[in-house]
Scaffold this motif. Structure first.
Motif, PDB file in Angstrom:
ATOM      1  N   LEU A  83       0.750  -1.341   0.042  1.00 15.88           N
ATOM      2  CA  LEU A  83      -0.014   0.054  -0.107  1.00 15.88           C
ATOM      3  C   LEU A  83       0.917   1.238   0.176  1.00 15.88           C
ATOM      4  CD1 LEU A  83      -2.847   0.715  -0.063  1.00 15.88           C
ATOM      5  CD2 LEU A  83      -2.965   0.861   2.325  1.00 15.88           C
ATOM      6  N   ALA A  84       2.107   1.473   0.526  1.00 19.71           N
ATOM      7  CA  ALA A  84       2.967   2.185   0.554  1.00 19.71           C
ATOM      8  C   ALA A  84       3.580   2.521  -1.051  1.00 19.71           C
ATOM      9  CB  ALA A  84       4.137   2.010   1.437  1.00 19.71           C
ATOM     10  N   LEU A  85       3.860   1.563  -1.703  1.00 19.43           N
ATOM     11  CA  LEU A  85       3.957   1.974  -3.058  1.00 19.43           C
ATOM     12  C   LEU A  85       2.623   2.547  -3.793  1.00 19.43           C
ATOM     13  CD1 LEU A  85       5.984  -1.387  -4.021  1.00 19.43           C
ATOM     14  CD2 LEU A  85       7.014   0.903  -3.609  1.00 19.43           C
ATOM     15  N   LEU A  86       1.695   2.279  -3.608  1.00 17.20           N
ATOM     16  CA  LEU A  86       0.445   2.797  -4.224  1.00 17.20           C
ATOM     17  C   LEU A  86       0.475   4.282  -3.967  1.00 17.20           C
ATOM     18  CD1 LEU A  86      -1.882  -0.220  -4.060  1.00 17.20           C
ATOM     19  CD2 LEU A  86      -0.595   0.552  -6.160  1.00 17.20           C
ATOM     20  N   ALA A  87       0.410   4.424  -2.547  1.00 21.95           N
ATOM     21  CA  ALA A  87       0.318   5.807  -2.141  1.00 21.95           C
ATOM     22  C   ALA A  87       1.303   6.884  -2.359  1.00 21.95           C
ATOM     23  CB  ALA A  87       0.111   6.022  -0.558  1.00 21.95           C
ATOM     24  N   LEU A  92       3.020  10.925  -6.301  1.00 15.71           N
ATOM     25  CA  LEU A  92       3.877  11.326  -7.678  1.00 15.71           C
ATOM     26  C   LEU A  92       3.055  11.906  -8.705  1.00 15.71           C
ATOM     27  CD1 LEU A  92       6.679   8.690  -8.353  1.00 15.71           C
ATOM     28  CD2 LEU A  92       7.207  11.258  -7.738  1.00 15.71           C
ATOM     29  N   LEU A  93       1.712  11.278  -8.769  1.00 12.50           N
ATOM     30  CA  LEU A  93       0.732  11.705  -9.954  1.00 12.50           C
ATOM     31  C   LEU A  93      -0.037  12.913  -9.567  1.00 12.50           C
ATOM     32  CD1 LEU A  93      -1.052   8.129 -10.642  1.00 12.50           C
ATOM     33  CD2 LEU A  93       0.500   9.488 -12.156  1.00 12.50           C
ATOM     34  N   ALA A  97       0.372  16.084 -12.017  1.00 12.36           N
ATOM     35  CA  ALA A  97      -0.903  16.714 -12.438  1.00 12.36           C
ATOM     36  C   ALA A  97      -0.754  18.269 -12.219  1.00 12.36           C
ATOM     37  CB  ALA A  97      -2.266  16.154 -11.534  1.00 12.36           C
ATOM     38  N   GLY A  98       0.105  18.783 -11.228  1.00  8.11           N
ATOM     39  CA  GLY A  98       0.160  20.087 -10.698  1.00  8.11           C
ATOM     40  C   GLY A  98       1.384  20.724 -11.514  1.00  8.11           C
ATOM     41  N   GLY A  99       1.931  20.046 -12.596  1.00  8.35           N
ATOM     42  CA  GLY A  99       3.293  20.339 -13.213  1.00  8.35           C
ATOM     43  C   GLY A  99       4.516  20.564 -12.385  1.00  8.35           C
ATOM     44  N   GLN A 100       4.671  19.954 -11.581  1.00  2.32           N
ATOM     45  CA  GLN A 100       5.767  19.629 -10.738  1.00  2.32           C
ATOM     46  C   GLN A 100       6.896  18.674 -11.113  1.00  2.32           C
ATOM     47  OE1 GLN A 100       6.461  22.267  -8.241  1.00  2.32           O
ATOM     48  NE2 GLN A 100       4.491  23.170  -9.103  1.00  2.32           N
ATOM     49  N   LEU A 101       6.310  17.508 -11.716  1.00  2.00           N
ATOM     50  CA  LEU A 101       7.187  16.638 -12.344  1.00  2.00           C
ATOM     51  C   LEU A 101       6.887  16.434 -13.953  1.00  2.00           C
ATOM     52  CD1 LEU A 101       6.905  13.944  -9.494  1.00  2.00           C
ATOM     53  CD2 LEU A 101       8.971  15.555 -10.082  1.00  2.00           C
ATOM     54  N   GLU A 102       7.533  15.947 -14.664  1.00  5.90           N
ATOM     55  CA  GLU A 102       7.475  15.576 -16.122  1.00  5.90           C
ATOM     56  C   GLU A 102       6.780  14.231 -16.087  1.00  5.90           C
ATOM     57  OE1 GLU A 102      10.823  16.048 -18.500  1.00  5.90           O
ATOM     58  OE2 GLU A 102      11.244  17.921 -17.966  1.00  5.90           O
ATOM     59  N   TRP A 103       5.798  13.984 -16.818  1.00  4.46           N
ATOM     60  CA  TRP A 103       5.029  12.877 -16.877  1.00  4.46           C
ATOM     61  C   TRP A 103       5.872  11.745 -17.385  1.00  4.46           C
ATOM     62  CZ3 TRP A 103       0.577  11.881 -14.699  1.00  4.46           C
ATOM     63  CH2 TRP A 103      -0.457  13.139 -14.424  1.00  4.46           C
ATOM     64  N   PHE A 110       9.618   6.848  -9.697  1.00  5.18           N
ATOM     65  CA  PHE A 110       9.255   5.908  -8.690  1.00  5.18           C
ATOM     66  C   PHE A 110      10.302   4.805  -8.466  1.00  5.18           C
ATOM     67  CE2 PHE A 110       7.098   1.949  -8.317  1.00  5.18           C
ATOM     68  CZ  PHE A 110       6.283   2.159  -7.230  1.00  5.18           C
ATOM     69  N   LEU A 111      10.861   4.540  -9.429  1.00  3.68           N
ATOM     70  CA  LEU A 111      11.807   3.106  -9.379  1.00  3.68           C
ATOM     71  C   LEU A 111      13.231   3.521  -8.545  1.00  3.68           C
ATOM     72  CD1 LEU A 111      11.779   1.568 -12.614  1.00  3.68           C
ATOM     73  CD2 LEU A 111      10.540   0.818 -10.756  1.00  3.68           C
ATOM     74  N   LEU A 112      13.605   4.689  -8.733  1.00  4.92           N
ATOM     75  CA  LEU A 112      14.777   5.325  -8.297  1.00  4.92           C
ATOM     76  C   LEU A 112      14.880   6.015  -6.957  1.00  4.92           C
ATOM     77  CD1 LEU A 112      17.001   6.196 -11.149  1.00  4.92           C
ATOM     78  CD2 LEU A 112      16.948   3.853 -10.150  1.00  4.92           C
ATOM     79  N   SER A 113      13.658   6.714  -6.545  1.00  3.31           N
ATOM     80  CA  SER A 113      13.484   7.597  -5.420  1.00  3.31           C
ATOM     81  C   SER A 113      12.519   6.974  -4.476  1.00  3.31           C
ATOM     82  CB  SER A 113      12.860   9.030  -5.801  1.00  3.31           C
ATOM     83  OG  SER A 113      13.939   9.749  -6.527  1.00  3.31           O
ATOM     84  N   LEU A 114      11.548   6.099  -4.691  1.00  2.00           N
ATOM     85  CA  LEU A 114      10.774   5.490  -3.778  1.00  2.00           C
ATOM     86  C   LEU A 114      10.726   3.945  -3.733  1.00  2.00           C
ATOM     87  CD1 LEU A 114       7.358   7.686  -5.170  1.00  2.00           C
ATOM     88  CD2 LEU A 114       9.091   8.264  -3.235  1.00  2.00           C
TER      89      LEU A 114
END
Length: 220
Positions: A83-87, A92-93, A97-103, A110-114
């Motif tokens: 559930l932590a991975l999903l949260a 990240l999404l 959506a707020g323009g703070q990360l590149e899609w 996700f793979l390297l930071s989380l």
């Protein structure tokens, strides 16, 4: 980290996105959705909002190099790894959506930071349960405080290594201008993780999925 898509080959980005989707589908299949505690679930949603605020307040020196608390250890201990991975992916999404990360770079983030903090926290929790006595101090200090610092450093090492291998920055540059900041940030991650878990196991232990009252309290 806040990876920029232009720093990596397209095949790396798309491979990371595909692998992330597969991992999230697997994580979703591991969650016992019907058995989730309603109050705990509401608290976990609140944790996502708080973490989103922490990430919005990040500092950055150069493209791809940003500094903020990860929350991976707290989320893993609160919710369990699946559930932590999903949260964390949902956070990240929200940033994208707020323009703070590149899609296109979401999978790599996700793979390297989380993913590394969640895996490390899960591993150290199992090791502590096998090697140490069932003690609240061990849970808070080892699994929350120390693991919080170690998980952030692991994520930083993965991210910096990826940037160097991709040719975004030379090794000397990241060692001199980025790595020292992550060591400082690791103590903030450790303190925050330890404090949050210490408060929750005292006042709201039923919100912490990896904390068992029968194991840690009945033997005190």
């Amino acid at each position: 980290m806040n990876f920029v898509a232009s720093q990596f080959p397209a095949w790396v980005l798309w491979s990371a996105n595909g692998l992330s989707v597969l991992l999230l589908l697997f994580a979703a299949s591991r969650v016992a959705w019907r058995q989730l505690d309603g109050q705990a679930a509401n608290a976990w949603l609140g944790a996502c909002v708080v973490l989103l605020g922490f990430w919005l307040g990040r500092a950055g020196l150069e493209p791809g190099l940003s500094f903020h608390l990860l929350g991976g250890t707290v989320f893993t201990l609160l919710m369990g790894p699946a559930l932590a991975l999903l949260a964390l992916a949902a956070v990240l999404l929200g940033l994208a959506a707020g323009g703070q990360l590149e899609w296109l770079a979401l999978g790599l983030n996700f793979l390297l930071s989380l993913l590394p903090p969640v895996l490390l926290t899960s591993l150290l929790l199992r090791l502590a349960q096998r090697r140490f006595a069932a003690n609240v101090f061990v849970y808070v200090f080892v699994n929350a405080f120390l693991c919080g610092a170690a998980s952030l450093l692991l994520a930083a090492a993965c991210g910096l290594t990826a940037l160097v291998l991709a040719g975004a920055y030379p090794l000397e540059h990241v060692l001199e201008n980025a790595l020292p900041y992550y060591f400082l940030l690791a103590w903030s991650e450790a303190f925050t993780s330890g404090l949050v878990l210490a408060i929750l196991v005292v006042y709201r232990p039923h919100w912490v999925a990896t904390f068992d009252d029968a194991r840690y309290l009945d033997k005190q």
